[in-house]
Each structure stands twice: as C-alpha cells, then as structure tokens.
Design an enzyme around this catalytic site. Structure first.
Site, PDB file in Angstrom:
ATOM      1  N   HIS A  17      23.479   6.192  40.776  1.00  0.00           N
ATOM      2  CA  HIS A  17      24.680   6.893  41.452  1.00  0.00           C
ATOM      3  C   HIS A  17      24.542   8.316  40.761  1.00  0.00           C
ATOM      4  O   HIS A  17      25.554   8.314  40.955  1.00  0.00           O
ATOM      5  CB  HIS A  17      26.418   5.862  41.090  1.00  0.00           C
ATOM      6  CG  HIS A  17      25.846   4.962  42.262  1.00  0.00           C
ATOM      7  ND1 HIS A  17      26.339   4.237  43.168  1.00  0.00           N
ATOM      8  CD2 HIS A  17      25.550   3.700  41.667  1.00  0.00           C
ATOM      9  CE1 HIS A  17      26.579   3.651  43.748  1.00  0.00           C
ATOM     10  NE2 HIS A  17      25.957   2.670  42.024  1.00  0.00           N
ATOM     11  N   CYS A  55      20.692   4.033  44.851  1.00  0.00           N
ATOM     12  CA  CYS A  55      20.515   2.402  44.705  1.00  0.00           C
ATOM     13  C   CYS A  55      20.541   1.386  46.155  1.00  0.00           C
ATOM     14  O   CYS A  55      19.525   1.106  45.750  1.00  0.00           O
ATOM     15  CB  CYS A  55      22.898   1.922  44.726  1.00  0.00           C
ATOM     16  SG  CYS A  55      22.942   0.914  43.278  1.00  0.00           S
ATOM     17  N   GLU A  97      25.986  10.835  42.917  1.00  0.00           N
ATOM     18  CA  GLU A  97      27.833  10.738  43.087  1.00  0.00           C
ATOM     19  C   GLU A  97      28.479  11.241  42.757  1.00  0.00           C
ATOM     20  O   GLU A  97      29.839  12.149  42.410  1.00  0.00           O
ATOM     21  CB  GLU A  97      28.136  10.693  44.320  1.00  0.00           C
ATOM     22  CG  GLU A  97      28.246   8.982  44.363  1.00  0.00           C
ATOM     23  CD  GLU A  97      27.493   8.000  44.450  1.00  0.00           C
ATOM     24  OE1 GLU A  97      27.573   6.768  44.409  1.00  0.00           O
ATOM     25  OE2 GLU A  97      26.377   8.571  43.996  1.00  0.00           O
TER      26      GLU A  97
END
Length: 546
Positions: free
Chosen positions: A507, A381, A509
């Site tokens: 993102h 990001c 994750e």
C-alpha cells in the site's frame, strides 16, 4: 516537561478534529517544536482492522503493523513524527488490557471499576507519548462530547491536568456554528450547549475552534467568548474549505492559533516558517496540466474508504503541477454497464485494495480495458491480484484463473493464501501487516520511479501471487519487477511494453505526503499526463496479445 494538548469535538461528528489536530501539529513543527500525535477512539473494537469501510472508512496501517484510525493518515501526511501502536487506542484495547490484568490478579482483589482503573489505563497510554525527545503531545479524543462511549476518556483527560499540572495541559474544543438560511444568521447556541456539557465534566476549554460555512462576526465571537468563558481571541474561526484541505493550516495561522498555543503553554518556539506549504498551495492553485483518473473500487461511493488513495493522487498532481479530476467508479457498475461506457475519457485507471468477491469481475474488466487501450494502470493490493487474474485468463490462456479467496476450487489459483495464513483462525491483526522490504529489478519502471534498488513499504493482505505460475507469466511478457529480498514473494508486477502498467502487493498510499509525493503515484500521474497530451489521437491499439 512535555506539554499536552487535548482535542475534543461537540455538537456533531465529522467536524474535522483529525485534520485540525494534524494542522496544528504541522504548525508547531514549523516553529521548531518536536510533536507527537495520538488518537483515542471510543468504540469497543480492539482496532478498526475488522470493521467495514462503510462503517469506519479506510484502515490506516503503520510501519509496525498497527491497524489504526484514518486520522493517523492525516497525522503522518501533515507532520514528520513517526507513529506507532501507542498512537491509537480504542475502548476495546483499554478494557482488554484492564481485564487481562484483573485475570492475572494484578489488582489484589480490588473491585475493578471505570474510575480509577479504566481512567488510570487511559492516562497511562497518554503518558507513554511524552519524554525527553518530545515537546508537545497532541491527543485527539474521538466521538462527540455527551456520548456515553467517550465519558471515560473525558474523565481521564480531566484528571490528567491534575496529575501533571494545569499549566502543562491545553484543552482545544471543536464545535459547530451553523448557518440558518431562513434567519440569515449564524447560531451560537449549539456551541454554548457543547461547551456547557464539557464544563459539566470538569473541563474548561482554553481554545474554541468553530467550524462554520460563513464568517463569524466580532459580535458572535464576543457572545461565544462570554457564554463559554474563554478569551475572545481564543475563539477561532475555521470555515469550510472548498478548494483544498491543505488550506486549513494557513487558515489557522490567520487566526493565530499557533501563537495562542505557544503562549498558553509557555513553549520556547521559533518564528513560524511555512514557506514550503505556501509554495505547495501556489502550485495547487496554478496547475499547468489537467488530467482525469478513474478509481475503480468496491467501496467507491464512500469517499473515506480510499482516503489515502485520493490524497496520494492529489500529492502526485501537486508534484507535477497538475489538476487531477478523480472519478469514483463502482466496480459492480462496470459489471452491469461495461468498461467502455464508464471508463472512456479517463487518462489513467487505478484499482485499489479491498476484500471479498463482490465487484471483482468489474475490476478485472477495468484492468483489461486499460491494458488493451494502452491507458496507464496502477493496481494496489487486490488491484494487483486482479491484474494477475486478468493476465492469466486473457494472455496466458488460463481460462479459469482466479484467486482462491473467491473460488477455492478454481483450476488455476494464480493468487493463493500465504503459507503463514494457512492455520489462522482469528481475523483481527493476523494478516501480513506493516513495513516489509522489497528488492527492485534493474531497468524496470518500478526501479526508475523509486531511483533505488531496495525499498520498504507497508502491507495488509492474506493472499499472494502463486509462484507455480511465475515462469508461465514471464514467458507471456509479465515482468516481476519487485520481490521480497529472498525472491519468494512477488511484490510488484509490470508490463514493459505498456506506457504504464504497474501493480503492487503493498500500500504505497500510506507513505505519500503533500510535500513528498510517493514515487509510484508520481510516475502514474505523469503517465496519465502524457496520455492526455495525446488526447487528439485515437485510442492506441492493444499493446500486447489479446
């Protein structure tokens, strides 16, 4: 009928209700049950999207674009159930909904009160989680018993058992059993007081999960059981885990928590099979590699601010049977002390997301250091946006390259506001949020890592790569290896001549799991392992033009 488990906490905050709830969900799934998870938070914010990471930790984003509590990250990492905006409600959302109904005249002139209107609204959001496709709903109540903010939620879950039948509800209470070094003993009184407060509300816990540093003796368990009115076998010990949070489910199994829950609720469940989990812990305890990765962030001193980042790195380490040492580096420290001093010795550098100008130049310096030294780099990001700024300044010759977020008057806004964000006035829930498709370019590191042409990843941002500079960046060696399907938005950048220099606008994750590491994190850690294997060699020269 759907069964409901309510998880509450007492004595102190941060006892690990989310992790315990997620672990219980995983165990019930391992017994063949269909589980849904929910978090009810007592703060008045409508959602955590506008809250500082220092206040609340990371904002966890779901596929549907909901900005939620970080505990939902635990839920998704430990269980397989899909989460939605119905899985996280705050006091702010509850009151907002009730007030909107009042303004529309839905209460027919009645006086709107906490009981029954607020509690009815809370019960309705709990009921939505049930259905023919779910066996058990686990609802975690944020905060601590006795807090004024959580009282409406406590009253609602008390009423809920009357509505659906006590046999369909289980109350599990987490509490602290502290160890006093001077007395060399555990103290059960805080647990007694916490349960006493819960019983004053009208809730009798069925199971007590006791957080502790030292093992609880049989005598102490019997004392807790007597004073708290629970069977002694329902007093569960949950000791601190020094090695890994992924040991928690195994600890709960050792204390027969899943068996207690299945029997208490009359669930028809299979025998427990957690072989994949025990195999995971075996790999974690027996690493074949060691590697050090620096996470250079704006909020590095607050671990929960990048909770999913750290977990995803661990997942990738487990995937490669590697022990990963993570260095949390404050980006503003790099501005003062330099990248050379703080980042030398690391085998990989990750720059995560964030907002605001503080520490940005430190991130840019860290990225330049990784690019020039051939150190594997992964940007996420804002980390991608800083990589674009660094490349623009030092490779494309755009000396004043910057993001318009940080300098509206920059001569070269290589990162600019999304078109859809130009007229946004409200901050909450207005970014580009949730799952969005990305098309991958063939023969790139991104395509190789994913092993497919199209992926969906979760987003949370307002700014994007400025397409006016795309040709100039490509001419200087940057590859745009992922874009929106129509090609209008840059999603992934990489440098093909670098061992691993890849950054993403989304993102990743949020989609990593212990048993299924995210492909990009796995690729990044693999590159770091390869660099470590060359540790006896001198630092590589700059890979591309300085």
């Amino acid at each position: 009928m759907t069964k409901h488990i309510f998880v509450t906490g007492g004595v102190v905050s941060s006892l690990g209700k989310g992790l315990t709830s997620a672990s219980l969900g995983m165990l019930l799934e391992a017994r063949g049950l269909r589980v849904r998870m929910q978090k009810l938070d007592p703060y008045i914010n409508v959602d955590p999207g506008t809250m500082s990471p220092y206040q609340h930790g990371e904002v966890y984003v779901l596929d549907d674009g909901s900005e939620t509590d970080l505990d939902l990250g635990h839920y998704e990492r430990f269980t397989s159930g899909r989460l939605s905006r119905d899985c996280n409600y705050t006091t702010g959302q509850i009151y907002l909904s009730v007030i909107e109904k009042e303004r529309k005249g839905r209460f027919l002139g009645k006086t709107v009160q906490v009981i029954p209107h607020i509690t009815d609204e809370i019960k309705s959001v709990i009921s939505r989680m049930g259905g023919d496709d779910v066996d058990v709903v686990i609802t975690e109540i944020g905060g601590t018993v006795g807090d004024i903010e959580s009282l409406p939620f406590m009253e609602a879950i008390r009423q809920f058992s009357q509505d659906v039948g006590r046999e369909n509800v289980l109350y599990m209470h987490l509490t602290l059993v502290p160890y006093l070094k001077a007395a060399d003993e555990l103290k059960t009184k805080p647990t007694q007081h916490s349960v006493g407060q819960l019983r004053q509300i009208g809730i009798q816990p069925d199971i007590l999960v006791c957080r502790c540093e030292h093992s609880i003796t049989r005598e102490d368990r019997e004392k807790i059981a007597l004073f708290c009115n629970v069977p002694v076998e329902a007093v569960i010990e949950e000791k601190d885990k020094d090695f890994s949070i992924y040991e928690v489910p195994i600890s709960l199994v050792d204390n027969r928590l899943d068996e207690l829950v299945v029997n208490r609720l009359g669930l028809h469940a299979n025998a427990l099979d957690i072989t994949p989990w025990t195999d995971l812990l075996h790999r974690l305890r027996n690493p074949r590699h060691e590697v050090a990765i620096a996470v250079v962030g704006k909020y590095a001193e607050h671990k929960d601010a990048y909770k999913s980042i750290y977990e995803s790195i661990d997942h990738a380490g487990m995937h490669h049977q590697a022990s990963v040492r993570v260095g949390r580096i404050q980006s503003s420290d790099i501005e003062r002390e330099g990248a050379e001093r703080l980042l030398s010795g690391y085998h990989g550098i990750l720059v995560p997301g964030g907002f605001g100008e503080r520490g940005i130049e430190g991130k840019v310096q860290a990225i330049q250091f990784a690019r020039q030294r051939g150190i594997p780099f992964f940007g996420i990001c804002l980390g991608m946006q800083c990589a674009v700024v660094e490349f623009g300044r030092n490779i494309c010759g755009l000396n004043e390259a910057n993001s318009s977020e940080f300098n509206k008057d920059t001569a070269h806004p290589v990162i600019c506001l999304l078109d859809e964000q130009q007229n946004v006035t409200q901050m909450g829930g207005t970014m580009r949020l949730g799952s969005q498709p990305t098309k991958l370019a063939p023969n790139t590191k991104a395509a190789s890592a994913y092993g497919k042409e199209n992926v969906d990843e979760r987003h949370r941002h307002r700014y994007e790569f400025n397409n006016q500079y795309r040709g100039q960046f490509e001419a200087n060696g940057m590859t745009f290896s992922g874009t929106s399907p129509d090609g209008s938005l840059v999603e992934i950048i990489e440098l093909p001549d670098h061992p691993w220099f890849l950054a993403v606008q989304f993102h990743p994750e949020f989609k990593s799991k212990p048993l299924a590491a995210h492909p990009l994190f796995a690729g990044f850690v693999e590159a770091a392992i390869k660099r470590h294997a060359r540790r006896n060699e001198s630092d590589s020269p700059a890979i591309i033009n300085q």
